[in-house]
Design an enzyme around this catalytic site. Structure first.
Site, PDB file in Angstrom:
ATOM      1  N   SER A 585       0.964  -1.144   0.015  1.00  0.00           N
ATOM      2  CA  SER A 585      -0.172  -0.010  -0.029  1.00  0.00           C
ATOM      3  C   SER A 585       0.981   1.382   0.196  1.00  0.00           C
ATOM      4  O   SER A 585       1.561   1.508  -1.067  1.00  0.00           O
ATOM      5  CB  SER A 585      -0.885  -0.096   1.204  1.00  0.00           C
ATOM      6  OG  SER A 585      -2.041   0.948   1.037  1.00  0.00           O
ATOM      7  N   ASP A 669      -9.428  -5.187  -5.568  1.00  0.00           N
ATOM      8  CA  ASP A 669      -8.865  -4.209  -4.524  1.00  0.00           C
ATOM      9  C   ASP A 669      -9.683  -2.642  -4.742  1.00  0.00           C
ATOM     10  O   ASP A 669      -9.501  -1.908  -5.867  1.00  0.00           O
ATOM     11  CB  ASP A 669      -7.259  -3.815  -4.596  1.00  0.00           C
ATOM     12  CG  ASP A 669      -6.652  -3.028  -3.246  1.00  0.00           C
ATOM     13  OD1 ASP A 669      -7.541  -2.422  -2.756  1.00  0.00           O
ATOM     14  OD2 ASP A 669      -5.559  -3.213  -3.341  1.00  0.00           O
ATOM     15  N   HIS A 709      -7.682  -5.748  -1.083  1.00  0.00           N
ATOM     16  CA  HIS A 709      -6.143  -5.021  -0.534  1.00  0.00           C
ATOM     17  C   HIS A 709      -5.689  -5.736   0.491  1.00  0.00           C
ATOM     18  O   HIS A 709      -4.448  -5.431   0.771  1.00  0.00           O
ATOM     19  CB  HIS A 709      -6.782  -3.693   0.316  1.00  0.00           C
ATOM     20  CG  HIS A 709      -5.493  -2.543   0.160  1.00  0.00           C
ATOM     21  ND1 HIS A 709      -4.880  -2.189  -0.671  1.00  0.00           N
ATOM     22  CD2 HIS A 709      -5.092  -2.052   1.333  1.00  0.00           C
ATOM     23  CE1 HIS A 709      -4.066  -1.623  -0.199  1.00  0.00           C
ATOM     24  NE2 HIS A 709      -4.030  -1.129   1.086  1.00  0.00           N
TER      25      HIS A 709
END
Length: 739
Positions: A585, A669, A709
Site C-alpha cells: 500500500s 482491490d 487490498h
C-alpha cells in the site's frame, strides 16, 4: 533459468493528455498512455491481466525451490492462531481462532475460563459463507446486553460490506440486512434497539431493494453483486438503523457535504448512552473535530435533523475518545503534548482537566478503562510496547505490568475486573495473559493461551534494534531512524548476507514487532536477514514523526529507507546486490520511489498493492482521503510534492542498473485500485524491458483474482503469495537454499 522475458506488446494511447499547473504557474502536459487500464472490466484489461499472470506464474513456478518453500511454509503455518478474547455482558468469552490452514478465522464462544478452549463453541464460521473462502468477517459488535451480535461481511476482499444480526442464544439470524456499508464502526445504542453505521452517498444507486440485487452464499448470507469498483465514492454518511425495520427507513444523522466535504465520521456512544460522540477527520489525517449528539431517550430520540453540539470545532489536534463519566468525556490528545496526554472535557462547561500528563520520552498510545475506576495505559517506547495501570480519578500510576519486549494489545471493559493482554514479537508467536484486578491491583498475570511454534529453533535467532542517522531534507538536523534486524545468532558480517527490508512509512502508522512465519522460514532456509525500517511518515514517535514524512516532507520517508540500507552495507551486513526492499500500500509507494531514486542500492523490490500513480490516485474510490498525506495534484503547490516522487512518472529513462521488480495486486482491490499496479507494470516493461533483460532482472506483476487490498484473504492464498515473494527475493539475490 533464463531471465530473458518476452513482454507482451501493450497498446499505448498517445491521445490521452492531462495538463497540470506547477508552483511557478507554468503548465506541463502528461501523456497517460495506459489510461485504458483503469477500467478493470474491459476486455483489453482482462487480456492484459491474463498475459501478465502467464509470465509471472511461469517465472515463479520455475524457481527451483519455490515448491519446497511453499510446502514447508504450509506445514509451519498449520498452527493455531488466536485473537485477544473479550468478555460480554452475558458472562461469556469470545475470540477469533484459526486452527491453522482454515481460509478464514472462526469466531468462538467460551462459557467459562475454567473450561479449555477445546470446549468452546462456534458462533460464526465465515468458512461456510462461500465455496472459495473469499468471504470474510470485516467487523462485529455485541449489543450492550450481549444478546445480539451485529457483524459485517466482505466479499472478495472488498471494503464494501453487508451487515447482519444474530440472536446469540439461539444462533438465529434476524431478518435485518443492511447492504452496501463501508468503513463502518457498528455502534449500538445502549437500549439495544439499534446501531449506527457508515456508508457513502450513492451506495444504493441501481439497487432496486434490500434483497432483489443480492445473491445467497452457502449458509444464506446475502452479498450484493457488483463489478470491480474504481470510481470515486460519494460523501460519507452515518445512519441509524432500528432493529426490525427496513434499511429504507434508516435515518441519516450526518452527511459529509459542504464544509465537511472529504471528511469522515467515526462514532462512539458514551458509556451511559446519553451521547453519541463523533470524531470528524479530514481524510486520513488524525487531527479531528469532536461533535456530540444528545440521545436523551436513546434510540427514540434520533431525528431527521439531529442537533449536534460542537464540543471541539477546529482540527488542530488529535482527540481519541476513551470513556465517559456523567458529563465528563475522556480523550487521548496531543493538544499541548506532542507525545499525547489524557484529559477530560466537561460537556456542559467545556472545562478541560489533565488526568495523565505527557511522558516526554514515550508516546501515550492507548488507554482502556477497566474495573470501573482504572485505566490500562499503553505507551510506545522506541517502537516497543509498555503497559501500566493508572487510577482514573487521580491519574496516579499504580503499577507496571511485567511483560517481555514486544507488541501488546489489550481487551478490558469498565464493568469487568478481568483484563486480557496479547503479546507477540518477531521471535514469539501469540501469548495471551489474564489479569484479574478483583484479586488485587497487583495480581499476577496468568497464562490463557500460548502458541507453540515448532519446525524452527527460535533460540538460534536473535532480534536487535539499531538506530541509523538519516540526513533527509535537512542535513543540519539529522534524525535517528529505528530499525529492527532479525537473523541467526552466528551471522557473519561479511557483506554477503541476503537482506530483506520491510517498510511502511505513512499515515502515522507504526511498524511494531510482529510474528512472520514467512520471514522466519526465509531466515532458516536462506540464512538471510529480515529488517523492519521505522522511517518517518509512520507513527513510531507520534505526529511529529508522521508530519516529518508527509506532504512536502514525503521525501524524508525515502531518504530514511536509503540511509538504513546504506548503514547495513557500511556495517558489512550486506551489499547492494544482496538487498531486497518491500512494502504494501503506502509501503509500496515507499519502495517504488526508492527504486527510482537509488536504483544502484537494491537488487529487487517487492511492491504489494502500491500507490503508484500519484497524479490520479485521488480520482479512485476513497483515494481523495489521502490528499492530506500526499498532496492534491490538482493544486499547483501540492502538485510539486507529488511530481518528483510519483513512481509511475519517475522511472529512470536509461539507467545503468535497476532492481528486479515483483508487483502484487488484487483484481478486487477497491482501496488502492489495481490500475496503479497495471499501469506501472506496463510502463516499466515498455521503458526498461530491454535494459532489464540485459541485466537478467525480471519485471513481473502478479494479479490475484477475487482478492482485495489484503484483509480477508484466504489462508491458502496468503501462503501462495508469501511463497512467491520469498522465492522471487531469494532467486533474484542469488541466495543459497539450506535444508
Amino acid at each position: 533459468m533464463s531471465s530473458t522475458i518476452t513482454y507482451p506488446s501493450v497498446r499505448r494511447d498517445s491521445t490521452v493528455l492531462d495538463t497540470y499547473t506547477e508552483k511557478s504557474s507554468s503548465t506541463i502536459t502528461i501523456n497517460d498512455a495506459y489510461r485504458w487500464l483503469e477500467d478493470p472490466d474491459s476486455k483489453e484489461t482482462i487480456e492484459f491481466v491474463s498475459q501478465q499472470n502467464v509470465i509471472s506464474e511461469d517465472y515463479l513456478n520455475r524457481i527451483p525451490y519455490r515448491t519446497k518453500f511453499f510446502e514447508h511454509l504450509k506445514e509451519l503455518f498449520n498452527i493455531p492462531k488466536f485473537s485477544c478474547p473479550s468478555k460480554q455482558p452475558n458472562g461469556k468469552y469470545y475470540y477469533f481462532m484459526n486452527t491453522g490452514l482454515q481460509n478464514q478465522d472462526i469466531f468462538y464462544e467460551l462459557d467459562s475460563l475454567k473450561k479449555s478452549t477445546d470446549e468452546s463453541q462456534i458462533l460464526l464460521d465465515p468458512n461456510t459463507f462461500s465455496k472459495d473462502g473469499t468471504v470474510s468477517i470485516q467487523s462485529l459488535n455485541f449489543s450492550y446486553d450481549g444478546k445480539t451480535l451485529c457483524y459485517s461481511v466482505s466479499d472478495a476482499g472488498s471494503d464494501w460490506s453487508t451487515i447482519y444480526f444474530m440472536d446469540v442464544a439461539s444462533r438465529k439470524k434476524l431478518d435485518d440486512v443492511i447492504i452496501r456499508t463501508r468503513s463502518s464502526s457498528l455502534r449500538w445504542t445502549t437500549d439495544n434497539r439499534g446501531i449506527f453505521y457508515a456508508t457513502y452517498a450513492g451506495a444504493l444507486d441501481n439497487i432496486t431493494s434490500d434483497n432483489d440485487s443480492s445473491t445467497s452464499t452457502n449458509n444464506g448470507e446475502k452479498n450484493v453483486e457488483t463489478g470491480i469498483e474504481v470510481t470515486r465514492t460519494g460523501a460519507q454518511e452515518i445512519y441509524f438503523h432500528r432493529i426490525g425495520t427496513p434499511r429504507s427507513s434508516d435515518i441519516c444523522i450526518a452527511r459529509c457535504v459542504d464544509d465537511l466535504n472529504e471528511h469522515s465520521f467515526s462514532v462512539e456512544t458514551s458509556d451511559d448512552g446519553q451521547y453519541l460522540i463523533a470524531n470528524i477527520h479530514k481524510g486520513t489525517l488524525w487531527e479531528s473535530k469532536i461533535w456530540i449528539l444528545p440521545l436523551l431517550n436513546l434510540s427514540d430520540s434520533i431525528v431527521e435533523q439531529p442537533n449536534w453540539l460542537k464540543l471541539i470545532d477546529n482540527m488542530d489536534f488529535v482527540y481519541d475518545f476513551v470513556t465517559s463519566q456523567g458529563d465528563l468525556l475522556y480523550f487521548r490528545t496531543n493538544a499541548q503534548a506532542q507525545n499525547f496526554r489524557l484529559i477530560s472535557i466537561n460537556i456542559k462547561s467545556k472545562e478541560i482537566k489533565e488526568i495523565i500528563n505527557e511522558d516526554k520520552d514515550n508516546i501515550l498510545e492507548d488507554v482502556t478503562r477497566v474495573y470501573e475506576k482504572y485505566f490500562v495505559v499503553r505507551y510506545l517506547s522506541h517502537v516497543k510496547s509498555i503497559l501500566y495501570l493508572y487510577d482514573m480519578e487521580s491519574g496516579k500510576q499504580l503499577r507496571k505490568f511485567d511483560l517481555p519486549i514486544g507488541t501488546i494489545s489489550v481487551w478490558g471493559d469498565q464493568h469487568e475486573s478481568e483484563i486480557f493482554i496479547r503479546l507477540e514479537s518477531f521471535l514469539s508467536p501469540t501469548i495471551i495473559y489474564i489479569c484479574n484486578l478483583a484479586d488485587s491491583l497487583d495480581a499476577s498475570l496468568t497464562l490463557f493461551k500460548q502458541i507453540e511454534f515448532q519446525g524452527i529453533d527460535l533460540t538460534e535467532l536473535i532480534t536487535e534494534q539499531v538506530f541509523v542517522d538519516s540526513n533527509g531534507l535537512d542535513p543540519s538536523n539529522p534524525v535517528k531512524v529505528p530499525m529492527f534486524l532479525v537473523h541467526r545468532k552466528n551471522l557473519q558480517k561479511n557483506s554477503e548476507n541476503s537482506t530483506r527490508i520491510y517498510v511502511y512509512g505513512g499515515f502515522s502508522i507504526a511498524m511494531k514487532p510482529f510474528f512472520s512465519i514467512g520471514a522466519l522460514l526465509w531466515i532458516y532456509h536462506f540464512h538471510g536477514i529480515f529488517a523492519v525500517a521505522n522511517v518517518r511518515g509512520g507513527g513510531e514517535y507520534g505526529e511529529v514523526w508522521h508530519k516529518d514524512g508527509y506532504k512536502s516532507k514525503k521525501l524524508n520517508t525515502f531518504y530514511d529507507l536509503n540511509a538504513c540500507t546504506e548503514w547495513l552495507i557500511s556495517e558489512k551486513y550486506t551489499q547492494p546486490n544482496k538487498v531486497s526492499i518491500g512494502g504494501g500500500s503506502n509501503g509500496g509507494l515507499t519502495v517504488a520511489a526508492c527504486a527510482n531514486m537509488r536504483p544502484d542500492l537494491f537488487a529487487n523490490v517487492i511492491i504489494e498493492a502500491g500507490v503508484l500513480d500519484l497524479y490520479r490516485y485521488h480520482k479512485f474510490t476513497i483515494g481523495y482521503y489521502w490528499c492530506g498525506e500526499y498532496g492534491n495534484p490538482d493544486i499547483s503547490e501540492e502538485f510539486e510534492w507529488v511530481k518528483s516522487i510519483s513512481p509511475l512518472h519517475n522511472i529512470p529513462k536509461d539507467p545503468k542498473t535497476y532492481p528486479a521488480i515483483l508487483i502484487l495486486t488484487g483484481d478486487h482491490d477497491d482501496r488502492v485500485v489495481p490500475a496503479h499496479s497495471l499501469k506501472y507494470a506496463a510502463q516499466l516493461q515498455h521503458q526498461l524491458g530491454e535494459t532489464m533483460n540485459r541485466l537478467g532482472r525480471p519485471l513481473l506483476v502478479r494479479i490475484d483474482v477475487r482478492a482485495g487490498h489484503g484483509a480477508g484473504k484466504p489462508t491458502i492464498k496468503r501462503i501462495e503469495e508469501v511463497a512467491d515473494i520469498y522465492s522471487f527475493i531469494s532467486y533474484s539475490l542469488g541466495a543459497q537454499w539450506h535444508d
